[in-house]
Design a protein around this motif. Structure first.
Motif, PDB file in Angstrom:
ATOM      1  N   GLN A   1      -4.073  12.278  -5.753  1.00 49.93           N
ATOM      2  CA  GLN A   1      -4.124  10.840  -5.964  1.00 49.93           C
ATOM      3  C   GLN A   1      -4.437  10.513  -7.410  1.00 49.93           C
ATOM      4  O   GLN A   1      -3.838   9.617  -8.005  1.00 49.93           O
ATOM      5  CB  GLN A   1      -5.182  10.232  -5.037  1.00 49.93           C
ATOM      6  N   ARG A   2      -5.390  11.265  -8.010  1.00 50.31           N
ATOM      7  CA  ARG A   2      -5.733  11.033  -9.401  1.00 50.31           C
ATOM      8  C   ARG A   2      -4.548  11.322 -10.310  1.00 50.31           C
ATOM      9  O   ARG A   2      -4.314  10.630 -11.300  1.00 50.31           O
ATOM     10  CB  ARG A   2      -6.937  11.893  -9.801  1.00 50.31           C
ATOM     11  N   PHE A   3      -3.755  12.317  -9.954  1.00 46.95           N
ATOM     12  CA  PHE A   3      -2.568  12.647 -10.745  1.00 46.95           C
ATOM     13  C   PHE A   3      -1.549  11.509 -10.692  1.00 46.95           C
ATOM     14  O   PHE A   3      -0.907  11.168 -11.690  1.00 46.95           O
ATOM     15  CB  PHE A   3      -1.934  13.940 -10.216  1.00 46.95           C
ATOM     16  N   LEU A   4      -1.404  10.878  -9.520  1.00 51.65           N
ATOM     17  CA  LEU A   4      -0.404   9.841  -9.353  1.00 51.65           C
ATOM     18  C   LEU A   4      -0.815   8.514  -9.970  1.00 51.65           C
ATOM     19  O   LEU A   4       0.013   7.807 -10.545  1.00 51.65           O
ATOM     20  CB  LEU A   4      -0.100   9.634  -7.864  1.00 51.65           C
TER      21      LEU A   4
ATOM     22  N   PRO B   1      -3.968   3.587  -2.955  1.00 49.82           N
ATOM     23  CA  PRO B   1      -5.230   4.238  -3.346  1.00 49.82           C
ATOM     24  C   PRO B   1      -6.419   3.318  -3.107  1.00 49.82           C
ATOM     25  O   PRO B   1      -6.409   2.152  -3.522  1.00 49.82           O
ATOM     26  CB  PRO B   1      -5.025   4.514  -4.848  1.00 49.82           C
ATOM     27  N   SER B   2      -7.438   3.826  -2.440  1.00 47.74           N
ATOM     28  CA  SER B   2      -8.588   3.008  -2.056  1.00 47.74           C
ATOM     29  C   SER B   2      -9.324   2.376  -3.238  1.00 47.74           C
ATOM     30  O   SER B   2      -9.859   1.267  -3.084  1.00 47.74           O
ATOM     31  CB  SER B   2      -9.560   3.839  -1.212  1.00 47.74           C
ATOM     32  N   PRO B   3      -9.395   3.008  -4.425  1.00 46.65           N
ATOM     33  CA  PRO B   3     -10.123   2.369  -5.527  1.00 46.65           C
ATOM     34  C   PRO B   3      -9.583   0.997  -5.912  1.00 46.65           C
ATOM     35  O   PRO B   3     -10.331   0.158  -6.433  1.00 46.65           O
ATOM     36  CB  PRO B   3      -9.954   3.358  -6.683  1.00 46.65           C
ATOM     37  N   VAL B   4      -8.307   0.739  -5.645  1.00 47.15           N
ATOM     38  CA  VAL B   4      -7.716  -0.550  -6.016  1.00 47.15           C
ATOM     39  C   VAL B   4      -8.412  -1.693  -5.289  1.00 47.15           C
ATOM     40  O   VAL B   4      -8.614  -2.782  -5.852  1.00 47.15           O
ATOM     41  CB  VAL B   4      -6.206  -0.562  -5.686  1.00 47.15           C
ATOM     42  N   CYS B   5      -8.828  -1.466  -4.062  1.00 48.22           N
ATOM     43  CA  CYS B   5      -9.364  -2.534  -3.222  1.00 48.22           C
ATOM     44  C   CYS B   5     -10.768  -2.970  -3.613  1.00 48.22           C
ATOM     45  O   CYS B   5     -11.283  -3.952  -3.055  1.00 48.22           O
ATOM     46  CB  CYS B   5      -9.347  -2.108  -1.753  1.00 48.22           C
TER      47      CYS B   5
ATOM     48  N   PRO C   1      -6.523  -2.450   5.679  1.00 49.66           N
ATOM     49  CA  PRO C   1      -7.207  -3.745   5.854  1.00 49.66           C
ATOM     50  C   PRO C   1      -8.030  -4.147   4.640  1.00 49.66           C
ATOM     51  O   PRO C   1      -8.250  -5.343   4.408  1.00 49.66           O
ATOM     52  CB  PRO C   1      -8.106  -3.508   7.081  1.00 49.66           C
ATOM     53  N   GLU C   2      -8.476  -3.181   3.859  1.00 49.07           N
ATOM     54  CA  GLU C   2      -9.321  -3.467   2.695  1.00 49.07           C
ATOM     55  C   GLU C   2      -8.616  -4.321   1.650  1.00 49.07           C
ATOM     56  O   GLU C   2      -9.260  -4.897   0.758  1.00 49.07           O
ATOM     57  CB  GLU C   2      -9.799  -2.159   2.052  1.00 49.07           C
ATOM     58  N   VAL C   3      -7.308  -4.420   1.741  1.00 50.60           N
ATOM     59  CA  VAL C   3      -6.557  -5.233   0.773  1.00 50.60           C
ATOM     60  C   VAL C   3      -7.030  -6.686   0.793  1.00 50.60           C
ATOM     61  O   VAL C   3      -6.968  -7.389  -0.223  1.00 50.60           O
ATOM     62  CB  VAL C   3      -5.042  -5.148   1.070  1.00 50.60           C
TER      63      VAL C   3
END
Length: 258
Positions: free
Chosen positions: A5-8, A32-36, A56-58
């Motif tokens: 994920q970090r690479f992408l 990716p969860s950090p975006v939320c 759902p976190e969006v």
């Protein structure tokens, strides 16, 4: 998984200065969860990935104004998108959508909606509830008609319907005085009614239709299609040899009797 994920997406540890995140063309299969965690985010670009769902976190992105989900793999629009009530612009083109959830009507601030190149066979009725909509892109679907309720969108200024299955010019558009742009390129329309009463109309695109005439438009407007360079006088002469639609014949008879 975390390393991949970090690479992408790189390190998403701090809110970007411009409050925008662009993760387009990253081959993502999930968001990716950090975006939320970026509750102040205004723009999120997720175009050209392999997404078919959103977490759902969006819904924590409550200040989001622009969301780009085009060129993905969505069969249905995730309902969590309908909870982003400050959205102004929503890109959904080039997916596999065939319907929209009723909850879309909650996006009261939406003014631009892109739905081109999907799988709609009927006009998505919920769009008629988007009272602030100004621009609607619905090209390259399989739509055959437009509902009369579309006329209630008093803010709509441009509608793009190229590449559908319209066999007649939609009558509801004749009532929408404030439309500035109408695109019905690449449909199956054989006859165009007069559009000269639409004083707000600036551009009509009608090329690649099996039409026998060009639409007559008001002074200052532009048309793109066969006979587009003809003058209105030439159009009037051509109209004498074009069979009238039943409704138009009736109107002419009624005028003659008054």
């Amino acid at each position: 998984m975390e390393r991949c994920q970090r690479f992408l997406v790189g390190d998403l540890k701090e809110m970007p200065f411009d409050r925008a995140v662009d993760l387009s063309s990253r081959q993502l299969r999930r968001l990716p969860s950090p975006v939320c965690v970026f509750g102040e985010l205004v723009k999120l670009y997720l175009s050209d990935n392999n997404l078919n769902s959103l977490p759902p976190e969006v819904q924590s992105l409550r200040k989001l104004q622009l969301l780009a989900l085009d060129f993905n793999c969505f069969d249905e629009l995730p309902e969590v998108v309908c909870r982003l009530t400050h959205l102004n612009i929503l890109y959904l083109g080039n997916n596999r959508l065939y319907r929209l959830p009723r909850e879309l009507e909650d996006l009261k601030e939406l003014n631009t909606l892109w739905l081109e190149t999907n799988c709609f066979t009927q006009f998505p009725q919920v769009v008629c509830e988007l009272s602030n909509l100004k621009t609607l892109h619905l090209g390259y679907n399989q739509i055959r008609s437009l509902p009369p309720e579309l006329g209630g969108l008093g803010e709509l200024r441009s509608i793009w319907l190229a590449g559908n299955q319209l066999s007649e010019f939609p009558s509801v558009l004749l009532e929408m005085q404030f439309l500035a742009v109408v695109d019905v390129d690449r449909n199956k329309i054989r006859y165009f009614p007069r559009l000269s009463h639409l004083q707000g109309l600036k551009l009509v695109i009608y090329d690649h239709n099996p039409c026998v005439n060009a639409p007559v438009i008001a002074d200052g407007a532009r048309r793109v299609g066969r006979w587009a360079d003809n003058s209105d006088e030439e159009e009037d002469e051509e109209d004498e040899y074009i069979p009238k639609l039943p409704g138009e014949r009736t109107a002419e008879l009624e005028e003659g009797q008054t």
